[in-house]
Write a protein that holds these residues in place. Structure first.
Motif, PDB file in Angstrom:
ATOM      1  N   TYR A 126      40.946 -19.758  28.598  1.00  0.00           N
ATOM      2  CA  TYR A 126      42.082 -19.968  27.686  1.00  0.00           C
ATOM      3  C   TYR A 126      43.210 -18.947  27.822  1.00  0.00           C
ATOM      4  CZ  TYR A 126      38.024 -22.133  25.405  1.00  0.00           C
ATOM      5  OH  TYR A 126      36.872 -22.809  25.136  1.00  0.00           O
ATOM      6  N   LEU A 127      43.266 -18.184  28.877  1.00  0.00           N
ATOM      7  CA  LEU A 127      44.359 -17.216  28.998  1.00  0.00           C
ATOM      8  C   LEU A 127      45.689 -17.969  29.039  1.00  0.00           C
ATOM      9  CD1 LEU A 127      42.736 -14.799  31.618  1.00  0.00           C
ATOM     10  CD2 LEU A 127      42.986 -14.429  29.141  1.00  0.00           C
ATOM     11  N   GLY A 128      46.645 -17.497  28.282  1.00  0.00           N
ATOM     12  CA  GLY A 128      47.956 -18.162  28.222  1.00  0.00           C
ATOM     13  C   GLY A 128      47.971 -19.395  27.344  1.00  0.00           C
ATOM     14  N   CYS A 129      46.914 -19.582  26.559  1.00  0.00           N
ATOM     15  CA  CYS A 129      46.815 -20.747  25.677  1.00  0.00           C
ATOM     16  C   CYS A 129      48.028 -20.818  24.748  1.00  0.00           C
ATOM     17  CB  CYS A 129      45.526 -20.633  24.859  1.00  0.00           C
ATOM     18  SG  CYS A 129      45.347 -21.838  23.547  1.00  0.00           S
ATOM     19  N   ALA A 130      48.747 -21.940  24.790  1.00  0.00           N
ATOM     20  CA  ALA A 130      49.887 -22.200  23.900  1.00  0.00           C
ATOM     21  C   ALA A 130      50.993 -21.154  24.021  1.00  0.00           C
ATOM     22  CB  ALA A 130      49.435 -22.340  22.446  1.00  0.00           C
ATOM     23  N   MET A 131      51.037 -20.431  25.130  1.00  0.00           N
ATOM     24  CA  MET A 131      52.027 -19.357  25.283  1.00  0.00           C
ATOM     25  C   MET A 131      53.446 -19.924  25.356  1.00  0.00           C
ATOM     26  SD  MET A 131      51.720 -16.134  27.896  1.00  0.00           S
ATOM     27  CE  MET A 131      52.207 -16.990  29.380  1.00  0.00           C
ATOM     28  N   ALA A 177      42.568 -12.230  22.138  1.00  0.00           N
ATOM     29  CA  ALA A 177      43.185 -11.483  21.044  1.00  0.00           C
ATOM     30  C   ALA A 177      43.950 -10.291  21.604  1.00  0.00           C
ATOM     31  CB  ALA A 177      42.113 -11.034  20.055  1.00  0.00           C
ATOM     32  N   ALA A 178      43.373  -9.624  22.594  1.00  0.00           N
ATOM     33  CA  ALA A 178      44.049  -8.480  23.207  1.00  0.00           C
ATOM     34  C   ALA A 178      45.312  -8.921  23.932  1.00  0.00           C
ATOM     35  CB  ALA A 178      43.094  -7.779  24.173  1.00  0.00           C
ATOM     36  N   VAL A 179      45.226 -10.062  24.613  1.00  0.00           N
ATOM     37  CA  VAL A 179      46.401 -10.557  25.342  1.00  0.00           C
ATOM     38  C   VAL A 179      47.507 -10.919  24.354  1.00  0.00           C
ATOM     39  CG1 VAL A 179      47.273 -12.442  26.777  1.00  0.00           C
ATOM     40  CG2 VAL A 179      45.079 -11.365  27.317  1.00  0.00           C
ATOM     41  N   ARG A 180      47.130 -11.575  23.268  1.00  0.00           N
ATOM     42  CA  ARG A 180      48.148 -11.946  22.275  1.00  0.00           C
ATOM     43  C   ARG A 180      48.803 -10.701  21.681  1.00  0.00           C
ATOM     44  NH1 ARG A 180      45.051 -16.610  20.998  1.00  0.00           N
ATOM     45  NH2 ARG A 180      43.724 -15.448  19.579  1.00  0.00           N
ATOM     46  N   ALA A 181      47.967  -9.703  21.405  1.00  0.00           N
ATOM     47  CA  ALA A 181      48.519  -8.467  20.844  1.00  0.00           C
ATOM     48  C   ALA A 181      49.480  -7.816  21.833  1.00  0.00           C
ATOM     49  CB  ALA A 181      47.383  -7.519  20.483  1.00  0.00           C
ATOM     50  N   ALA A 182      49.103  -7.829  23.101  1.00  0.00           N
ATOM     51  CA  ALA A 182      49.965  -7.223  24.117  1.00  0.00           C
ATOM     52  C   ALA A 182      51.262  -8.002  24.252  1.00  0.00           C
ATOM     53  CB  ALA A 182      49.229  -7.158  25.453  1.00  0.00           C
ATOM     54  N   LEU A 235      42.947 -22.311  31.788  1.00  0.00           N
ATOM     55  CA  LEU A 235      44.072 -21.383  31.910  1.00  0.00           C
ATOM     56  C   LEU A 235      45.355 -22.124  31.519  1.00  0.00           C
ATOM     57  CD1 LEU A 235      45.356 -18.705  33.107  1.00  0.00           C
ATOM     58  CD2 LEU A 235      45.568 -19.976  35.252  1.00  0.00           C
ATOM     59  N   ALA A 236      46.163 -21.489  30.665  1.00  0.00           N
ATOM     60  CA  ALA A 236      47.470 -22.047  30.260  1.00  0.00           C
ATOM     61  C   ALA A 236      47.339 -23.392  29.536  1.00  0.00           C
ATOM     62  CB  ALA A 236      48.407 -22.185  31.458  1.00  0.00           C
ATOM     63  N   CYS A 237      46.222 -23.599  28.843  1.00  0.00           N
ATOM     64  CA  CYS A 237      46.072 -24.852  28.095  1.00  0.00           C
ATOM     65  C   CYS A 237      47.115 -24.907  26.984  1.00  0.00           C
ATOM     66  CB  CYS A 237      44.655 -24.990  27.545  1.00  0.00           C
ATOM     67  SG  CYS A 237      44.074 -23.632  26.522  1.00  0.00           S
ATOM     68  N   TYR A 238      47.659 -26.089  26.767  1.00  0.00           N
ATOM     69  CA  TYR A 238      48.700 -26.329  25.751  1.00  0.00           C
ATOM     70  C   TYR A 238      49.900 -25.382  25.918  1.00  0.00           C
ATOM     71  CZ  TYR A 238      44.237 -27.787  23.745  1.00  0.00           C
ATOM     72  OH  TYR A 238      42.990 -28.292  23.562  1.00  0.00           O
ATOM     73  N   MET A 239      50.069 -24.767  27.087  1.00  0.00           N
ATOM     74  CA  MET A 239      51.138 -23.771  27.234  1.00  0.00           C
ATOM     75  C   MET A 239      52.493 -24.416  26.958  1.00  0.00           C
ATOM     76  SD  MET A 239      51.660 -20.820  30.085  1.00  0.00           S
ATOM     77  CE  MET A 239      52.489 -21.754  31.340  1.00  0.00           C
ATOM     78  N   ASP A 240      53.352 -23.648  26.291  1.00  0.00           N
ATOM     79  CA  ASP A 240      54.569 -24.221  25.740  1.00  0.00           C
ATOM     80  C   ASP A 240      55.811 -23.484  26.227  1.00  0.00           C
ATOM     81  OD1 ASP A 240      55.744 -26.186  24.278  1.00  0.00           O
ATOM     82  OD2 ASP A 240      55.517 -25.189  22.348  1.00  0.00           O
ATOM     83  N   GLY A 241      55.906 -23.261  27.528  1.00  0.00           N
ATOM     84  CA  GLY A 241      57.117 -22.661  28.065  1.00  0.00           C
ATOM     85  C   GLY A 241      56.899 -21.335  28.758  1.00  0.00           C
ATOM     86  N   GLY A 242      55.722 -20.751  28.604  1.00  0.00           N
ATOM     87  CA  GLY A 242      55.450 -19.461  29.219  1.00  0.00           C
ATOM     88  C   GLY A 242      55.279 -19.562  30.729  1.00  0.00           C
ATOM     89  N   GLY A 279      56.561 -24.916  30.975  1.00  0.00           N
ATOM     90  CA  GLY A 279      56.338 -23.591  31.543  1.00  0.00           C
ATOM     91  C   GLY A 279      55.983 -23.658  33.016  1.00  0.00           C
ATOM     92  N   SER A 280      55.418 -22.571  33.535  1.00  0.00           N
ATOM     93  CA  SER A 280      55.152 -22.476  34.966  1.00  0.00           C
ATOM     94  C   SER A 280      53.813 -21.781  35.216  1.00  0.00           C
ATOM     95  CB  SER A 280      56.274 -21.666  35.623  1.00  0.00           C
ATOM     96  OG  SER A 280      55.909 -21.307  36.941  1.00  0.00           O
ATOM     97  N   VAL A 281      53.009 -22.387  36.089  1.00  0.00           N
ATOM     98  CA  VAL A 281      51.761 -21.750  36.524  1.00  0.00           C
ATOM     99  C   VAL A 281      51.776 -21.703  38.049  1.00  0.00           C
ATOM    100  CG1 VAL A 281      49.236 -21.874  36.574  1.00  0.00           C
ATOM    101  CG2 VAL A 281      50.474 -22.605  34.518  1.00  0.00           C
ATOM    102  N   VAL A 282      51.614 -20.523  38.602  1.00  0.00           N
ATOM    103  CA  VAL A 282      51.587 -20.356  40.052  1.00  0.00           C
ATOM    104  C   VAL A 282      50.253 -19.713  40.416  1.00  0.00           C
ATOM    105  CG1 VAL A 282      52.654 -19.177  42.015  1.00  0.00           C
ATOM    106  CG2 VAL A 282      54.103 -20.123  40.182  1.00  0.00           C
ATOM    107  N   VAL A 283      49.506 -20.367  41.306  1.00  0.00           N
ATOM    108  CA  VAL A 283      48.167 -19.878  41.663  1.00  0.00           C
ATOM    109  C   VAL A 283      48.150 -19.525  43.150  1.00  0.00           C
ATOM    110  CG1 VAL A 283      45.702 -20.418  41.746  1.00  0.00           C
ATOM    111  CG2 VAL A 283      47.115 -21.341  39.890  1.00  0.00           C
ATOM    112  N   HIS A 284      47.975 -18.243  43.458  1.00  0.00           N
ATOM    113  CA  HIS A 284      47.889 -17.798  44.858  1.00  0.00           C
ATOM    114  C   HIS A 284      46.449 -17.950  45.327  1.00  0.00           C
ATOM    115  CE1 HIS A 284      51.943 -15.921  45.007  1.00  0.00           C
ATOM    116  NE2 HIS A 284      51.759 -15.869  43.706  1.00  0.00           N
TER     117      HIS A 284
END
Lengths: 296, 501
Positions: A91-96, A69-74, A112-119, A138-143
């Motif tokens: 679920y961070l980045g969920c449907a972003m 909720a905080a991430v979405r608000a931000a 992480l980034a489940c159902y992400m839609d372009g973020g 979208g794009s997910v990069v994991v270091h």
């Protein structure tokens, strides 16, 4: 309505809008050590801060529901949100959606980034299980590394992992139209990489586990010739790269280097893409592997 | 290789009645009826007949009937004709036997051993023609306590999302690909008319059905076909499909020949490739993992959609359901072993799973023992054939039931069980344009609406007879049931007394 509140598919018919609920009051718990973010979460900066380039939110040990909720608000306030002290929140980045970006410091939780839609998500650390689960674009990069079922049922976008991936990475991936998921794994992969893969691209720099790409009926896995298992599952063929392969793979290897080249892994090795010439393409012989399985 | 199979059915044509209109020739996609090239005479190849009864229903002269093939078996109860035919098929192909629709084996149908109660003398029955009779059902999780702001007369906390059904009947999940788009349209139209919900199954939501989103349940299965944020938010609720009564424990293969352009677009996969749903969700290996998927869907939909979880009725279903409730499922759907399917391995369909009646009773009892029954809604499916079955299911503990086969029968299905061939003459389980055009969605919807309205009136009659005026008072009310022809263990599991007790 901001673009976080509705879900529209390109060319899709108009649907009733589905507003997401506003951030719950509990967000204050999650961001109490960060005055700016707290103000964001409470909407105090709602008007002035829409032009803010980035907002930082410290997640600490907050529950995933409060954290998201905080991430979405931000994300309502800034297109880039930097998350610090991340401790396995799911679920961070969920449907972003496209145009939004998360920079994650710490360890994000499963899905992480489940159902992400372009973020866009970049993790400065390792990710846990089911990263990019059913991701659409979208794009997910994991270091770092990523856990089991990484890229499960991805349909589009890119997922770049600097180090290893767990079991059953890139399974059930599919492609449709111009959506073609790309998964690049800089290290080794666990068993069942690409199981039931129906589309998309996997690049594996390191060694695969056993049961590589069993049931694969679409897409392509690029792996180093030296790593092709001697007991390749029936129905798969390993062949030399053609011009199109070289273009796609060359682009992804260059992308890997742009993301990770020169970074030192926990084992002391330095991340670098393997040379294009070392790779072969693994493809299914048929898009109907089980056509002859049944009788009626 | 010699084909050792013999026909199952014999086409019986009454030569005196036949008017040689050749309608049967045009209607039969299995090409049973044909005109002899030599003589021009109307003939029939009984070997190809699946007994879908399209020709017998449409024959204007009533000149057609389908009989059993007159061949007798060897006299052995074990080595009967169907058993021999299965061996012939497998010895000639080496394949896994495929079958469709529900388990046809003569297992106990417990519905038929449960009798309903009625009021006599000591309390009045109710006449639903004159008195209000409530059949509305809300599905979703319910909070343990309701916090109310008494001064403002408002709820202090919002209620979890609920589905509102005007009739205690939903339409079971049937995916585009396994059934035709016209079938789904008919169910969507009927759901809107009846104030209930259809379920698009795991094959995505066709764009023509998006206007029916308020009456749609969208499904998420292991193949994740068509699943994106838009889809998840397009329906009124989301159902996670773990299992299906007809094929517990296994996934699904929709063959490439059924993946035409429209199916491909809706499932978001290329045309002509097999659509494979793996047996497990590889992100669910435990109750804790199920909770993870439930909440990922809730996060993706802003906690505004109830999340249902559907499982097949299997041996430990009561413990599993308890775990599902604790995993955050708002609605638990139990599908019994007679539930239908577009295609399943025959041995799985006929031998795996348990009857819905026993499973439902066991789940309801277990959830009540654990004090969590009120936190979830329970939906039962798998051979709900008439309104009395609905009443029995509710009395055994269901909040509502799902019907699949019954709705298809209303549209024209005759349960021939040949769905997997893709040659459904009724335009239901096929993607062939000439066949799907036979099913008019408006007319099919009208038939389904009529069926459910008829059932609902009967449900009201039966409830009224019991002296009950709201379906909530029937739910889990096993005193309204008595068993006949059941042993003590069966009565114990069903939680009912014997007739006369």
């Amino acid at each position: 309505m901001s673009d976080q509140t509705t879900f529209e598919r390109e060319g899709g018919a108009g649907l009733p809008e589905h507003p997401l609920p506003s951030a719950p009051e509990v967000t204050a718990v999650t961001v109490e050590q960060n005055a700016a973010a707290q103000a964001v979460a409470e909407g105090a900066m709602a008007v002035e801060t829409t032009s803010v380039a980035s907002v930082t939110v410290e997640l600490g040990t907050s529950h995933f529901r409060e954290a998201n909720a905080a991430v979405r608000a931000a994300l309502e306030q800034a297109n880039t949100v930097v998350l610090t002290e991340v401790f396995a929140q799911r679920y961070l980045g969920c449907a972003m959606k496209a145009g939004k970006r998360l920079e994650i410091h710490g360890t994000p939780g499963n899905d992480l980034a489940c159902y992400m839609d372009g973020g866009s998500v970049e993790v400065f650390g390792s990710a846990q299980d089911q990263t990019a689960n059913t991701m659409n674009a979208g794009s997910v990069v994991v270091h770092g590394r990523s856990g089991d079922a990484t890229g499960y049922a991805m349909r589009g976008g890119e997922l770049l992992i600097r180090d290893d991936a767990g079991w059953r990475a890139a399974i059930n991936m599919k492609q449709y139209g111009d959506r073609r998921p790309m998964v690049v794994i800089g290290g080794d992969a666990g068993d069942f990489l690409g199981e039931y893969m129906a589309g998309g691209v996997v690049v594996l720099m390191g060694r695969p586990g056993s049961h590589l790409a069993s049931g694969m009926h679409g897409g392509v896995v690029y792996l180093q010739r030296a790593h092709v298992p001697s007991n390749l599952p029936q129905g798969l063929v390993a062949c030399d790269l053609d011009a199109e392969d070289a273009k796609v793979l060359g682009g992804l290897l260059a992308r890997y280097d742009r993301c990770f080249a020169g970074e030192v892994r926990p084992d002391g090795t330095v991340a670098a893409a393997a040379p294009l010439e070392a790779f072969v393409a693994l493809r299914p012989a048929s898009s109907r592997p089980y056509a002859a399985l049944y009788a009626s | 290789m010699l084909d050792c199979r013999i026909p199952r059915y014999k086409v019986l044509r009454d030569a005196d009645e036949c008017i040689h209109c050749n309608l049967c020739v045009r209607e039969c996609a299995n090409e049973v009826h044909y005109l002899s090239k030599k003589t021009g005479a109307l003939k029939a190849d009984s070997m190809k007949c699946v007994n879908c009864q399209r020709c017998t229903v449409l024959c204007p002269a009533r000149a057609l009937a389908i009989g059993n093939w007159p061949q007798v078996d060897c006299g052995s109860a074990a080595w009967n004709l169907p058993t021999m035919a299965d061996i012939a098929t497998q010895s000639q192909t080496g394949g896994v036997l495929l079958a469709s629709m529900g388990n046809p084996k003569p297992y106990h149908i417990y519905w038929e051993h449960l009798l309903l109660n009625a009021s006599q003398v000591t309390n009045p029955s109710i006449d639903p023609l004159r008195e209000p009779m409530e059949t509305r059902v809300l599905l979703g999780s319910r909070p343990a306590h309701l916090r109310v702001n008494e001064r403002a007369r408002t709820l202090a906390e919002p209620l979890p999302p609920q589905l509102k059904l005007d009739v205690p009947i939903l339409f079971a999940a049937m995916s585009f690909g396994s059934v035709s788009l016209n079938t789904q349209k008919a169910l969507a139209l009927a759901a809107r008319e009846l104030g209930t919900y259809f379920n698009c199954g795991e094959g995505g939501l066709h764009r023509d059905l998006e206007p029916f989103g308020e009456h749609a349940i969208v499904q998420v299965a292991s193949g994740r076909f068509g699943v994106d944020p838009y889809y998840l938010n397009a329906g009124a609720a989301i159902e996670i499909k773990i299992g299906q009564g007809a094929k517990p424990g296994i996934g699904g293969h929709l063959p490439g020949e059924k993946i035409n352009a429209e199916v491909s677009r809706t499932r978001m996969i290329p045309e002509g490739t097999d659509a494979i749903s793996p047996a497990p969700h590889h992100d669910i290996y435990s109750i804790e993992d199920l909770r993870q998927l439930v909440f990922s869907l809730k996060e993706a939909t802003g906690y505004r959609k109830p999340v249902a979880v559907k499982v097949a009725a299997v041996h430990n279903v009561a413990a599993i359901a308890s775990g599902m409730a604790r995993a955050g499922a708002d609605i638990i759907v139990i599908d019994g072993f007679r539930g239908g399917t577009g295609a399943a391995p025959k041995r799985i369909r006929d031998n795996v799973g348990i009857p819905i009646e026993l499973a439902l009773a066991a789940v309801d009892e277990r959830l009540r023992q654990e004090g969590i029954r009120s936190t979830v809604s329970l939906v039962a499916s798998g051979t709900i054939r008439n309104s009395a079955d609905v009443v029995r299911a509710v009395a055994l503990g269901a909040d509502a039931v799902s019907i699949g086969s019954a709705a298809l029968v209303a549209m024209g299905c005759h349960q021939c069980g040949d769905c997997s061939s893709g040659r459904c003459n009724w335009g239901i389980a096929t993607q062939r344009p000439d066949l799907t055009a036979r099913l008019n969605p408006d007319q099919a919807a009208e038939r389904v609406v009529n069926l459910v309205r008829g059932w609902n009136r009967e449900i009201q009659e039966m409830m009224g007879g019991m002296g009950i005026n709201a379906i909530d008072s029937l739910r889990g009310n096993r005193l309204m049931l008595r068993g006949v022809g059941l042993n003590e263990k069966e009565l114990e599991i069903l939680g009912v007394k014997y007739a006369g007790e």
